[in-house]
Scaffold this active site. Structure first.
Site, PDB file in Angstrom:
ATOM      1  N   HIS A 111     -25.639  15.705 -11.479  1.00 48.34           N
ATOM      2  CA  HIS A 111     -26.977  15.477 -12.024  1.00 48.34           C
ATOM      3  C   HIS A 111     -27.199  16.371 -13.246  1.00 48.34           C
ATOM      4  O   HIS A 111     -26.368  17.229 -13.571  1.00 48.34           O
ATOM      5  CB  HIS A 111     -28.069  15.672 -10.967  1.00 48.34           C
ATOM      6  CG  HIS A 111     -28.454  17.097 -10.687  1.00 48.34           C
ATOM      7  ND1 HIS A 111     -29.709  17.455 -10.268  1.00 48.34           N
ATOM      8  CD2 HIS A 111     -27.729  18.236 -10.740  1.00 48.34           C
ATOM      9  CE1 HIS A 111     -29.737  18.757 -10.078  1.00 48.34           C
ATOM     10  NE2 HIS A 111     -28.577  19.248 -10.362  1.00 48.34           N
ATOM     11  N   CYS A 123     -29.032  24.043 -16.313  1.00 50.50           N
ATOM     12  CA  CYS A 123     -29.173  22.793 -15.543  1.00 50.50           C
ATOM     13  C   CYS A 123     -29.391  21.596 -16.470  1.00 50.50           C
ATOM     14  O   CYS A 123     -29.367  20.451 -16.021  1.00 50.50           O
ATOM     15  CB  CYS A 123     -30.329  22.883 -14.554  1.00 50.50           C
ATOM     16  SG  CYS A 123     -30.111  24.197 -13.348  1.00 50.50           S
ATOM     17  N   HIS A 146     -23.705  18.587 -14.286  1.00 50.38           N
ATOM     18  CA  HIS A 146     -22.970  19.459 -13.361  1.00 50.38           C
ATOM     19  C   HIS A 146     -23.170  18.819 -11.985  1.00 50.38           C
ATOM     20  O   HIS A 146     -23.603  17.676 -11.921  1.00 50.38           O
ATOM     21  CB  HIS A 146     -23.504  20.899 -13.432  1.00 50.38           C
ATOM     22  CG  HIS A 146     -24.917  21.038 -13.005  1.00 50.38           C
ATOM     23  ND1 HIS A 146     -25.974  20.658 -13.810  1.00 50.38           N
ATOM     24  CD2 HIS A 146     -25.482  21.452 -11.846  1.00 50.38           C
ATOM     25  CE1 HIS A 146     -27.106  20.872 -13.168  1.00 50.38           C
ATOM     26  NE2 HIS A 146     -26.844  21.337 -11.982  1.00 50.38           N
ATOM     27  N   HIS A 172     -23.314  19.155  -7.287  1.00 51.12           N
ATOM     28  CA  HIS A 172     -23.540  19.927  -6.061  1.00 51.12           C
ATOM     29  C   HIS A 172     -22.996  19.192  -4.842  1.00 51.12           C
ATOM     30  O   HIS A 172     -22.902  17.967  -4.836  1.00 51.12           O
ATOM     31  CB  HIS A 172     -25.045  20.153  -5.847  1.00 51.12           C
ATOM     32  CG  HIS A 172     -25.717  20.952  -6.906  1.00 51.12           C
ATOM     33  ND1 HIS A 172     -25.489  22.290  -7.091  1.00 51.12           N
ATOM     34  CD2 HIS A 172     -26.607  20.604  -7.866  1.00 51.12           C
ATOM     35  CE1 HIS A 172     -26.224  22.732  -8.113  1.00 51.12           C
ATOM     36  NE2 HIS A 172     -26.908  21.727  -8.612  1.00 51.12           N
ATOM     37  N   ASP A 178     -23.590   9.343  -2.631  1.00 48.95           N
ATOM     38  CA  ASP A 178     -22.372  10.153  -2.569  1.00 48.95           C
ATOM     39  C   ASP A 178     -21.391   9.779  -3.683  1.00 48.95           C
ATOM     40  O   ASP A 178     -21.105   8.601  -3.910  1.00 48.95           O
ATOM     41  CB  ASP A 178     -21.697   9.957  -1.216  1.00 48.95           C
ATOM     42  CG  ASP A 178     -20.545  10.936  -1.006  1.00 48.95           C
ATOM     43  OD1 ASP A 178     -20.660  12.089  -1.454  1.00 48.95           O
ATOM     44  OD2 ASP A 178     -19.543  10.541  -0.393  1.00 48.95           O
ATOM     45  N   HIS A 179     -20.864  10.811  -4.345  1.00 46.39           N
ATOM     46  CA  HIS A 179     -19.903  10.636  -5.444  1.00 46.39           C
ATOM     47  C   HIS A 179     -20.508   9.822  -6.591  1.00 46.39           C
ATOM     48  O   HIS A 179     -19.802   9.065  -7.254  1.00 46.39           O
ATOM     49  CB  HIS A 179     -18.583  10.023  -4.941  1.00 46.39           C
ATOM     50  CG  HIS A 179     -17.720  11.041  -4.256  1.00 46.39           C
ATOM     51  ND1 HIS A 179     -18.024  11.565  -3.034  1.00 46.39           N
ATOM     52  CD2 HIS A 179     -16.559  11.665  -4.645  1.00 46.39           C
ATOM     53  CE1 HIS A 179     -17.103  12.443  -2.686  1.00 46.39           C
ATOM     54  NE2 HIS A 179     -16.215  12.532  -3.646  1.00 46.39           N
ATOM     55  N   GLU A 182     -29.621  22.203  -2.051  1.00 43.37           N
ATOM     56  CA  GLU A 182     -28.869  21.936  -3.284  1.00 43.37           C
ATOM     57  C   GLU A 182     -27.661  22.878  -3.339  1.00 43.37           C
ATOM     58  O   GLU A 182     -26.565  22.495  -3.717  1.00 43.37           O
ATOM     59  CB  GLU A 182     -29.780  22.157  -4.490  1.00 43.37           C
ATOM     60  CG  GLU A 182     -29.207  21.646  -5.785  1.00 43.37           C
ATOM     61  CD  GLU A 182     -30.222  21.735  -6.912  1.00 43.37           C
ATOM     62  OE1 GLU A 182     -30.806  20.704  -7.261  1.00 43.37           O
ATOM     63  OE2 GLU A 182     -30.448  22.850  -7.435  1.00 43.37           O
TER      64      GLU A 182
END
Lengths: 136, 136, 136, 136, 136, 136
Positions: D15, D34, D40, D42, D80-81, D125
Site C-alpha cells: 500500500h 509511507c 511498501h 505489510h 492477500d498478495h 499493521e
C-alpha cells in the site's frame, strides 16, 4: 484509582466436541474433525482479568502471586494433562467448546475472588481461536 | 467514524516493591521476592491506546509517528535503563507496582494528548503479569 | 537416534554493565545507558538445549521435568528477582553481559548434566538481543 | 450466556498512503516514508470479534470454521498478495491507512454476519501499530 | 570463549517475484500470486548473528548498539518502506525472493563486520516462511 | 549459493506417553501426568527446514507453496485433530514423545523431498518443550 490486572496461565488437555442428544451423523456434520471419537487436544492459554480499586498501601489491585495460586488450584491442577470430557465432572454433560470451558472457569474462579472485583476470562484454544467470557 | 489506535513501545528498568511506612518484615511478607533490597528488573512492554474520530483528510485517528515520539519523550527516554525507585521523582514515595507505573505513565501522556481522545495504558511487566489503566 | 531437546525458562533480574578496572568515563563511553550506577533490568528468557541419544525405552532424550527442575535449582532460584551484580558471587568480578551470563549458566548446568549430552545455552536479554554459548 | 469469540487471520499486501487532493509536498510532509510512490507493504494480522449468545445445543457462539471461511471470502482472497491502492476498488479514493482498512473490512463482514452479533475488527499493521474498529 | 550474538531488526517493504527472462505465463505459473504486477508486501524480521570471541575486558562479543547501527545504515534505512524491485539497485535484475534478499543483506553487512566474526542472516518474510544464509 | 528455508505449520492432537512393556506403576513413575490413560493434548508447532542450493532462475531453494502442500499431505492431514496413540499406525507400538513424533515426521517427509536437500524437523510440543531431529 480503578484499574485492571491480567494473569496468564496455561494448561494442556484433550477434548472432543459432541452433543449426546444428537446422532453420530449430526455430530459429525456440526463439529467435523473436532468430533473425532478418539479426542484431540490443545495447549490452552488462559488470561484472567480482575477489575477493581488499587489498594493505596500496597499499590496492588490484587496480589498476582495469590491470583496465580487460585488459578492453579481451581483450573490448572484439575485441567492440565487431562481429558476434559472424561476426567472432569463439569463436562460430563456440557460440551467442552472453548465458550463452555471459559464459562466453567469463570464460575470456578468467581467463587474464589471477592465480588468487589469484576472478573473476565479470555481463553486461547489456539492462537487463532479465542473466547472471552463474559463479553465486555 | 470512531475508532482506536494502539502504539507499542518498550523499556527496560530495575525496580523494587517497598512501602516505606512498613517494617522490613511486613514488606517481605507482602511483596516477597519483589522486595529484594538490591532490586530486580523487567522488560516492560507498553501499549498506548487512543480512542477518537478518524480525520477524513488523512485517514488517521492520530499520527502514529507523532504518538511514538510523544511516548519516547514522556516515557521511554526517562524510564529506559533506569532504576524506577532511585532515578525517577515519580516513585520517590509511590511504590512502583505495575499498577502505579501505568497510572504515572497515563498522567504523563494525558498532558500531551488532546482531550478529545480517550487514553488507555496497558503495561506488560512480564508476558504473564499485565495491568490496564484506566479499566474499561 | 540422535536428537536435541530444548527447555525454555525465564527469570527477571537487575544488572549493570561495569568494568571495575576502568574509569567512570571509560565505563560510560563503552557501556552507555547500560552503565547506570543504579542498575536497570530485564526479563531474561533462557533456552537450554541438550543433544544426545534418545532412550528407546522411554522415547525421551532427557526427562523434561527433570531438566526443568535442574534449571530451576541452578539458575532460576538463585537468579530470579535478584541483582546480578550485587546478589550473585559469580558476577562480583565478572561483568554481567548477556555473553557472560550465558557462560556462567552453561558452567552451572554442565556440572549437573551427564557429559554424554552436549549442552548449549541461548539467552534472550530482550527479544532483540540474544546470545548463544557455546557457538555452533 | 453472552460471550465473545475472536478469529485470527492474516494477509500480505502492498500500500501507499496518499491523498489525491493534496500536493506531493503535502503528502510527503504528512505521510513521510509511507507516501513512497512505489509502495511498501505489510503482513497484516486481522482479529475478527463477534459478541452474542452461545447456542446451548452446540456450545458455539458462532462456528469458527464458518467464520474463517467468511473472512477468507470477504477479506483474505481479495486482499492477500495485492496492492491495496491499485487492485481494490474500495481504496481507489479512500486512503488505505490501517484505520480505513479496518473500516472497509468491518463493512464487508457486517454484510455477512447476522445482526444479532456485535462485530469488531482489530488490525495489526505491524506488531507496534494496531487499529480497532469500532472503538469499545 | 567463543560465543554468538544475535540482533533482531525489522523493515516493511513491497516486492514482486518475477524473472524478466520468462514469459508472463511462466512467471505466473512459477510464482503464482507472488507475481502480482502491482506488488504485495511484508513486515520482514531480520536476525543478524555474529560468531566469534568474547572480549574479556568488555564481556562483549560485539557492541550490540554498534551492530544495530550498522544494520540500520546498511539495511533498514535503504530497505524500509521501499519497493524492493523498483527502489533498490540490488534487485534491478535479481529476483527479490527471501533467499536473495538474505544473500544481498549478508553481502552488505559482510563489508562492515570484521572478518574475524562469522556472519549469518535469518530472514522472516512471514512467521511461516523463513530463510537462513549461509546454511549452517 | 547454499542456504536454508524453513516452513512453519501446526496441528492439534491428543496423546498419552506409555510403554506397553512396563507395569502401570512404572509408566506412572516415569511419565507422570503425561501417562493419563484418558489422554491429554497439544497444539504442536512444526518447523521443516531444507538446506541446499538456491536455483538461480527462480531464486528459490524450494517452492514454499509446494513444501507447505507436502507437509499438509504427509503430516497435517493425518495428524491434525487426531489421537496419536489410537488413530495413527506409526504410534501403535512407538511411544508418541515429541522426540518420536519428530522422528516419524522426518521419515515421512524424507520420502517426499529430493535427497539433494538436507532435512531437519523442529517440533514445539509447547512453547517451553521443543525437539529437533536430527541434531545439528
Amino acid at each position: 484509582m480503578k484499574a485492571a490486572v491480567v494473569r496468564k496461565e496455561h494448561f494442556n488437555a484433550a477434548h472432543r466436541l459432541h452433543n449426546k442428544k444428537w446422532s453420530d451423523e449430526q455430530n459429525q456434520r456440526i463439529f467435523g474433525k473436532c468430533n473425532n471419537p478418539n479426542y484431540h487436544g490443545h495447549n490452552y492459554e488462559l488470561l484472567v482479568k480482575l477489575v477493581g480499586e488499587v489498594d493505596p498501601d500496597t499499590g496492588y489491585l490484587f496480589d498476582m502471586k495469590l491470583l496465580s495460586d487460585i488459578i492453579k488450584e481451581e483450573v490448572i491442577t484439575p485441567f492440565d494433562h487431562r481429558n476434559l470430557n472424561l476426567d472432569l465432572a463439569e463436562f460430563k454433560t456440557l460440551n467442552p467448546t472453548a465458550e463452555n470451558i471459559a464459562y466453567v472457569i469463570w464460575h470456578k474462579l468467581r467463587n474464589r475472588i471477592d465480588e468487589k472485583f469484576d472478573l473476565k476470562i479470555t481463553l486461547y484454544e489456539t492462537e487463532r481461536n479465542i473466547v472471552e467470557y463474559p463479553a465486555d
